[in-house]
Design a protein around this motif. Sequence first.
Motif, PDB file in Angstrom:
ATOM      1  N   ASP A 126       0.828  -1.211   0.000  1.00  0.00           N
ATOM      2  CA  ASP A 126       0.000   0.000   0.000  1.00  0.00           C
ATOM      3  C   ASP A 126       0.861   1.260   0.000  1.00  0.00           C
ATOM      4  O   ASP A 126       0.542   2.246  -0.671  1.00  0.00           O
ATOM      5  CB  ASP A 126      -0.910   0.001   1.233  1.00  0.00           C
ATOM      6  CG  ASP A 126      -1.779  -1.242   1.302  1.00  0.00           C
ATOM      7  OD1 ASP A 126      -2.916  -1.195   0.844  1.00  0.00           O
ATOM      8  OD2 ASP A 126      -1.289  -2.267   1.806  1.00  0.00           O
ATOM      9  N   TRP A 130       0.358   4.000  -2.833  1.00  0.00           N
ATOM     10  CA  TRP A 130      -0.142   5.344  -2.539  1.00  0.00           C
ATOM     11  C   TRP A 130       0.976   6.383  -2.513  1.00  0.00           C
ATOM     12  O   TRP A 130       0.707   7.577  -2.656  1.00  0.00           O
ATOM     13  CB  TRP A 130      -0.908   5.328  -1.209  1.00  0.00           C
ATOM     14  CG  TRP A 130      -2.095   4.412  -1.240  1.00  0.00           C
ATOM     15  CD1 TRP A 130      -2.204   3.203  -0.616  1.00  0.00           C
ATOM     16  CD2 TRP A 130      -3.307   4.583  -1.960  1.00  0.00           C
ATOM     17  NE1 TRP A 130      -3.417   2.619  -0.897  1.00  0.00           N
ATOM     18  CE2 TRP A 130      -4.117   3.446  -1.713  1.00  0.00           C
ATOM     19  CE3 TRP A 130      -3.794   5.587  -2.785  1.00  0.00           C
ATOM     20  CZ2 TRP A 130      -5.382   3.293  -2.267  1.00  0.00           C
ATOM     21  CZ3 TRP A 130      -5.066   5.433  -3.339  1.00  0.00           C
ATOM     22  CH2 TRP A 130      -5.827   4.301  -3.081  1.00  0.00           C
ATOM     23  N   PHE A 137      -4.900   6.194   1.112  1.00  0.00           N
ATOM     24  CA  PHE A 137      -4.764   4.916   1.816  1.00  0.00           C
ATOM     25  C   PHE A 137      -5.837   4.749   2.883  1.00  0.00           C
ATOM     26  O   PHE A 137      -6.496   3.709   2.969  1.00  0.00           O
ATOM     27  CB  PHE A 137      -3.364   4.840   2.441  1.00  0.00           C
ATOM     28  CG  PHE A 137      -3.160   3.715   3.404  1.00  0.00           C
ATOM     29  CD1 PHE A 137      -3.152   2.401   2.976  1.00  0.00           C
ATOM     30  CD2 PHE A 137      -2.947   3.970   4.758  1.00  0.00           C
ATOM     31  CE1 PHE A 137      -2.948   1.356   3.869  1.00  0.00           C
ATOM     32  CE2 PHE A 137      -2.745   2.939   5.658  1.00  0.00           C
ATOM     33  CZ  PHE A 137      -2.746   1.624   5.218  1.00  0.00           C
TER      34      PHE A 137
END
Length: 239
Positions: A126, A130, A137
Amino acid sequence: MNKKVLYSVISLIFILFVVVVSFICFGSKKNSDKVKEDVPVKVEKPFITEYSIEEVSDEEVKEIFLNNHAMALGDSMGEGLDAYKVLYSESVVYTRGRRIDNMVKDMPKVIEYNPKYLFLSYGANDIIKWNGDVEGFINAYKDSISYIKEVLPDTIIIINSVLPVSEKAINNKSAFTYQSEFNSKLMELCKSMEIDFLENSRFLLEKEEPYGYDGIHPKRFFFYLWGRQMASYLNSKSL
C-alpha cells in the motif's frame, strides 16, 4: 362572614396552594432525575495497542486462534504465519502483493469461514501504491472495513500496524519514508471507528537485524512474536 372566619379561609387556601405547588415541583424534579438516570453514560474504553505475550507460548497460538474461530487476512506477511506454522492453514488467508484496496479478491474464503475475529494485515504494498498519499490509503481502508462489516456483520475486526522497513528498503523505494505517517493515521482511524489496533513494530525494533534479504519482510522470529500478540489479544477478550 366575619373577619376571623375570612382570615381562616384565606389562610387555608394559601396553605393548599403551597402544598399543590410543592407537590408539582417535587414531581417534576423526580421525573427529571428519572430521565437523567435512564440516560446511559458512555464509558470510553481504553485504546490498547500492545499486549503482553509472556503468558502465551508459540505452540498455543494455533489452538487459541482455532478455539476463538479467528482468522488473519493480508498480504505476504500473512504467508509467514502459514509457512512457519504459526497458524493452521485454515486460520490465515493471504496473497503476495495484495493491498487494502483490492483485498476483496480474497474475501470469498473469509466469508466461507465466517470468523468471529478477523485480523487485517496490509501495508508494504500500500505504501508503494499510494506513495505518500496517506488520505487515499485511509479512505481505501475505510471502504474495505465498511465492506467487511456489510458481508460479515458479526465479525470483530482488528487492524495490525503498518510495519517499518530497513534503510536498505527505503533507499530502494523512497515511498517507504512515509511508513510512520501511514501507521499513525491508520491508528487514528481505528480509534475513531472504535476498532482495536495492534502495534507490532516493537518486535522489529528490539532486534539488530530483524529483516530478510529484501529489507521489508521480517525474519522468522517476528512471526511467532506477532502470532503470540494476536493470541494474547484473543485471550484478553475471553476473560
